[in-house]
Design a protein around this motif. Structure first.
Motif, PDB file in Angstrom:
ATOM      1  N   PRO A 170       0.413  -1.436  -0.032  1.00 37.63           N
ATOM      2  CA  PRO A 170       0.193   0.277   0.530  1.00 37.63           C
ATOM      3  C   PRO A 170       0.689   1.339  -0.237  1.00 37.63           C
ATOM      4  CG  PRO A 170      -0.148  -1.041   2.205  1.00 37.63           C
ATOM      5  CD  PRO A 170       1.044  -1.920   1.049  1.00 37.63           C
ATOM      6  N   CYS A 171       0.045   2.011  -0.889  1.00 44.17           N
ATOM      7  CA  CYS A 171       1.682   3.645  -0.856  1.00 44.17           C
ATOM      8  C   CYS A 171       0.416   4.531  -1.231  1.00 44.17           C
ATOM      9  CB  CYS A 171       2.550   3.149  -2.167  1.00 44.17           C
ATOM     10  SG  CYS A 171       1.553   2.985  -3.925  1.00 44.17           S
ATOM     11  N   GLY A 172       1.102   5.897  -1.424  1.00 43.99           N
ATOM     12  CA  GLY A 172       0.571   6.894  -0.942  1.00 43.99           C
ATOM     13  C   GLY A 172      -1.146   7.726  -0.447  1.00 43.99           C
ATOM     14  N   ALA A 173      -0.921   8.836  -0.321  1.00 45.47           N
ATOM     15  CA  ALA A 173      -2.534   8.950  -0.197  1.00 45.47           C
ATOM     16  C   ALA A 173      -3.740   8.250  -0.284  1.00 45.47           C
ATOM     17  CB  ALA A 173      -2.557  11.013   0.408  1.00 45.47           C
ATOM     18  N   MET A 174      -4.156   8.124   0.387  1.00 51.09           N
ATOM     19  CA  MET A 174      -5.846   7.163   0.748  1.00 51.09           C
ATOM     20  C   MET A 174      -7.256   8.457   0.481  1.00 51.09           C
ATOM     21  SD  MET A 174      -4.623   3.898   2.462  1.00 51.09           S
ATOM     22  CE  MET A 174      -4.587   5.403   4.205  1.00 51.09           C
ATOM     23  N   THR A 175      -8.438   7.770  -0.250  1.00 50.14           N
ATOM     24  CA  THR A 175      -8.914   8.659  -0.310  1.00 50.14           C
ATOM     25  C   THR A 175     -10.555   7.678   0.868  1.00 50.14           C
ATOM     26  OG1 THR A 175     -10.755   9.634  -0.850  1.00 50.14           O
ATOM     27  CG2 THR A 175     -10.432   8.170  -2.368  1.00 50.14           C
ATOM     28  N   ILE A 176     -11.737   8.057   1.122  1.00 53.23           N
ATOM     29  CA  ILE A 176     -12.149   7.796   1.359  1.00 53.23           C
ATOM     30  C   ILE A 176     -14.248   8.337   1.093  1.00 53.23           C
ATOM     31  CG2 ILE A 176     -14.473   7.571   3.384  1.00 53.23           C
ATOM     32  CD1 ILE A 176     -11.885   7.024   5.671  1.00 53.23           C
ATOM     33  N   ASN A 205      -1.278  10.327  -4.996  1.00 51.46           N
ATOM     34  CA  ASN A 205      -2.169  11.022  -4.367  1.00 51.46           C
ATOM     35  C   ASN A 205      -3.388  10.056  -4.968  1.00 51.46           C
ATOM     36  OD1 ASN A 205      -0.884  12.970  -4.078  1.00 51.46           O
ATOM     37  ND2 ASN A 205      -2.836  13.321  -2.589  1.00 51.46           N
ATOM     38  N   VAL A 206      -4.543   9.339  -4.630  1.00 57.58           N
ATOM     39  CA  VAL A 206      -5.481   8.506  -4.595  1.00 57.58           C
ATOM     40  C   VAL A 206      -6.802   9.621  -3.655  1.00 57.58           C
ATOM     41  CG1 VAL A 206      -7.842   7.013  -4.755  1.00 57.58           C
ATOM     42  CG2 VAL A 206      -5.369   6.472  -4.654  1.00 57.58           C
ATOM     43  N   VAL A 207      -8.160  10.513  -5.126  1.00 58.70           N
ATOM     44  CA  VAL A 207      -9.209  11.586  -4.585  1.00 58.70           C
ATOM     45  C   VAL A 207      -9.857  10.527  -5.227  1.00 58.70           C
ATOM     46  CG1 VAL A 207      -6.966  12.955  -4.560  1.00 58.70           C
ATOM     47  CG2 VAL A 207      -8.272  12.838  -6.366  1.00 58.70           C
TER      48      VAL A 207
END
Length: 312
Positions: free
Chosen positions: A74-80, A121-123
C-alpha cells in the motif's frame, strides 16, 4: 507549554477567539500512539483513521488498532468515498477498494501506478476515483459503480500528486514544476501553471488550491478560477517531505524539519502556529475535533486534541 502559547495555539488552530485570556486557554495535548512498522499516509474515517503500513493497511482509534487489511505494498495518500477506502498498491500496480465495515478488499482494479516509489494520491470527486496511472503523464478515472477505468487523461509527465476541489481535478508534476487544472466534464487539461522547485503534495480547500514547493520551502496558493499563483508562504528551508490538508479555516502542513506541523491562515498567509518537535517525515489529516499525524521513522502516530476553554 505556558498559558500564553496555549492561547495562541487555541486561537490559531481552532478558531477560538484571540481575545480569550490565558487563564481560559487549555494547553494542546498530543497523544502518542506506538505503531509498529512504517505507518505513513492517513485517511480519516469518523473517529478513527486508516494508515498505510508495511504490507498492510490499518485502522486505528485513540485506543489502539481496530482492523488490518493485508496488501502487497500500500502506498500514497488514500481517499474515503462510496463507503470504501481506496488505496494504491505500488507492487501490484493496482487500485484496491476496501469495504469500511468489513475491512475486506472488494475490488482490485488494474489502473497502473505512475510512481512505484509511493509518492502519489488517490482522490475522489465528480462521482469518480482518480489516480496517477503512468509516469509518462496519465491519470486514470475510475467509476465506483463498475470498478473500472472509464477515462485516461493525458497530463504532464510525472504528474503523481492529485487533489479534487472547486469542481476540478488538480495534478502536480514535480519534474515539470507545474500544476494542471483538469475539467471532469471533458477529461481534459484546461490550464497549466508554473510552480517553484520540486512541487509535491497539494490540497484544495479554504477557497484555494495549496501546493507544497518542497525545494523552495514554500506553499503556493492557487486561484481556482484562473489557476494562477496568488500568493506564497515561506515555511522552512525545504519541505522535504511532508503532507498538507485544509479545514476549519486553516491550512495544515506536516513538516520534517523545525516542528511536526505548521498552521497557515489562508487569507493573511501568516504562519499562526508551529506545533511539536521535529518528527521526521510523515502525514497529516485534519478533523473538526483535532489533527492526526504520523512519524514513520519513530514508529508512532499522534492525535492532537482540540483544546477546550474552561466551561466548555
Amino acid at each position: 507549554m505556558n498559558k500564553i502559547v496555549a492561547t495562541t495555539w487555541a486561537a490559531a488552530m481552532f478558531g477560538i477567539a484571540a481575545a480569550v485570556t490565558p487563564a481560559l486557554a487549555a494547553a494542546p495535548r498530543e497523544q502518542v500512539i506506538p505503531v509498529p512498522g512504517f505507518a505513513d499516509f492517513l485517511a480519516v474515517d469518523g473517529k478513527t483513521v486508516w494508515a498505510t503500513n508495511s504490507g498492510r493497511v490499518e485502522r486505528w482509534s485513540r485506543k489502539g488498532k481496530r482492523a488490518e487489511v493485508p496488501m502487497a505494498h500500500p502506498c500514497g495518500a488514500m481517499t474515503i468515498a462510496f463507503n470504501s477506502l481506496w488505496v494504491a498498491d505500488c507492487k501490484d500496480f493496482t487500485l484496491n477498494r476496501i469495504d469500511l465495515k468489513t475491512a475486506k478488499i472488494t475490488a482490485v482494479i488494474a489502473t497502473g501506478i505512475a510512481n512505484p516509489k509511493g509518492e502519489l494520491n488517490v482522490v475522489a470527486g465528480a462521482g469518480s476515483i482518480w489516480v496517477a496511472s503512468d509516469a509518462k503523464g496519465v491519470v486514470a478515472r475510475v467509476d465506483p459503480a463498475t470498478n473500472s477505468v472509464t477515462a485516461s487523461i493525458p497530463t504532464n509527465p510525472d504528474s503523481f500528486y492529485l487533489t479534487f476541489g472547486m469542481g476540478s481535478l488538480w495534478a502536480v508534476s514535480g519534474s515539470q514544476q507545474s500544476v494542471q487544472k483538469i475539467d471532469p466534464a471533458t477529461n481534459t487539461v484546461v490550464a497549466t501553471t508554473a510552480l517553484g522547485r520540486e512541487p509535491g503534495f497539494l490540497a484544495a480547500g479554504e477557497g484555494s488550491v495549496w501546493v507544497q514547493e518542497q525545494g523552495d520551502g514554500t506553499v503556493a496558493k492557487i486561484d481556482p478560477a484562473t489557476a494562477a499563483v496568488s500568493g506564497r508562504v515561506k515555511v522552512d528551508e525545504t519541505l522535504k517531505y511532508g503532507d498538507i490538508d485544509t479545514g476549519g479555516g486553516k491550512v495544515w502542513l506536516r513538516t520534517t524539519a523545525g516542528q511536526t506541523f505548521v498552521v497557515i491562515d489562508p487569507t493573511s498567509l501568516a504562519i499562526t502556529a508551529r506545533m511539536g518537535a521535529p518528527a521526521g517525515s510523515g502525514a497529516l489529516r485534519y478533523t473538526s475535533a483535532g489533527v492526526w499525524t504520523t512519524a514513520h521513522d519513530a514508529h508512532t502516530m499522534s492525535w492532537w486534541r482540540k483544546p477546550k476553554t474552561i466551561g466548555n
